[in-house]
Design an enzyme around this catalytic site. Sequence first.
Site, mmCIF file in Angstrom:
data_model
loop_
_atom_site.group_PDB
_atom_site.id
_atom_site.type_symbol
_atom_site.label_atom_id
_atom_site.label_comp_id
_atom_site.label_asym_id
_atom_site.label_seq_id
_atom_site.Cartn_x
_atom_site.Cartn_y
_atom_site.Cartn_z
ATOM 1 N N ALA A 276 0.838 -1.198 0.000
ATOM 2 C CA ALA A 276 0.000 0.000 0.000
ATOM 3 C C ALA A 276 0.872 1.246 0.000
ATOM 4 C CB ALA A 276 -0.919 0.017 1.221
ATOM 5 N N ASP A 277 0.417 2.252 -0.716
ATOM 6 C CA ASP A 277 1.063 3.562 -0.678
ATOM 7 C C ASP A 277 0.297 4.527 0.214
ATOM 8 O OD1 ASP A 277 3.379 3.994 -2.949
ATOM 9 O OD2 ASP A 277 2.031 2.345 -3.416
ATOM 10 N N ARG A 278 -0.974 4.264 0.408
ATOM 11 C CA ARG A 278 -1.776 5.066 1.338
ATOM 12 C C ARG A 278 -3.036 4.281 1.686
ATOM 13 N NH1 ARG A 278 -2.288 11.057 2.161
ATOM 14 N NH2 ARG A 278 -0.665 11.222 0.557
#
Length: 406
Positions: A276-278
């Site tokens: 995940a990046d955010r």
Amino acid sequence: MSSEAKTLQAIKFDRETKTLDILDQLLIPYATEYISIKSIEDAYQAIKLMQVRGAPAIAIVGAFSIVVDVYNNLKETKEKSRTIGDLVESIHYLITARPTAVNLSNACLDIEKLILTEFKKDELVNQHTFDIVYQYSVALYDDDLDNNFKIGDNGLHYIVETLKSQSFTGPFSIITICNTGSLATSGHGTALGIIRTVFKKLSKDAGEKFWLEHVYPCETRPYNQGARLTTYELNYEGIPSTLVCDSMASSLIATLSKQRKVKSSTAPVKFIIAGADRIVENGDTANKIGTFQLSTIADYFNSRAEKENTIKFIIAAPRTTIDFKTKTGDGIIIEERPSQELTTLNGPVLTNNGVLEKQTVGIATPGIDVWNPAFDVTPHELIDCIVTEDTNAFVKNSEGDFNLKV
């Protein structure tokens, strides 16, 4: 720039000399070269060009770049004229290198807050400024590495409990996308860290009732992080794997579910694990483009399968990736990358005599309009579990909601 043998160490920060070198991931798997980062500007360019990538890694590189920037400025400049305001402005500039990944923003804003707690903007950058940034950045690196191993163990626990609840026995497979391993973090990795831990600890030879037999990394167009980087890591670790195109996932799952061979394996896909990046408050997750697609594929097969044959869709990330200020995925800014990343391919020319220099090859109609979002958002409804360094993996309550603040 330096060259050396095959390695998984993406970030080299020397705590004695205060120097920072990063592995140029654009050259992997055909070359191993390190780039020296001496300033915030150097880090901005390396992050923007994706010579370093992965949400945890770019946060660490960003933080360490502030360290070396301040250190070099204090060491080389006789007349100290750089203000705290100047430094804060540079930190804000660094954040814009990759706007979707919250880790970089969080680290930079944490550093800004620590600095402004001690200094006014018109004061000069000094040794105490350096000490503040250094201590934060070293702790960020050390905590990330420790947390990645916890993520691996927590993911293993969730997988074991899931397979037990399904009364599953025998070999199974995992699909993953992009690169979420040592190259994307301080070490070990998040989604790929879980895969590492599961492969090591669930062994047929150890008499386990179920074991990880095979991993299928998606190539991850258009930048091919899966093909270039994840295969590199899996090969390095000796984990059996087969590369597939992003568009093959449905066919792969269907083929294996019918006990038909894909190459030499018939082990069914039981888990899809992504990084995940955010992650926002409700669990909606921004990750590499194609992640949402995989979640919908899993949902399709699950809607037609018996409970014991379902595929679990797992997100793995440290808590530093959670953005509690944003309520839903609709509030996530999605970075758009240059069109040439989709219309061209970059890589070394391969010959019988070895590897030649990198060249660019066109693969699309010149001038064609291109949409190239770097990320998509997977709705929390399609995510079964979010694994962090917290002991208990996050699963949804009876209303279908995550409570990530626990």
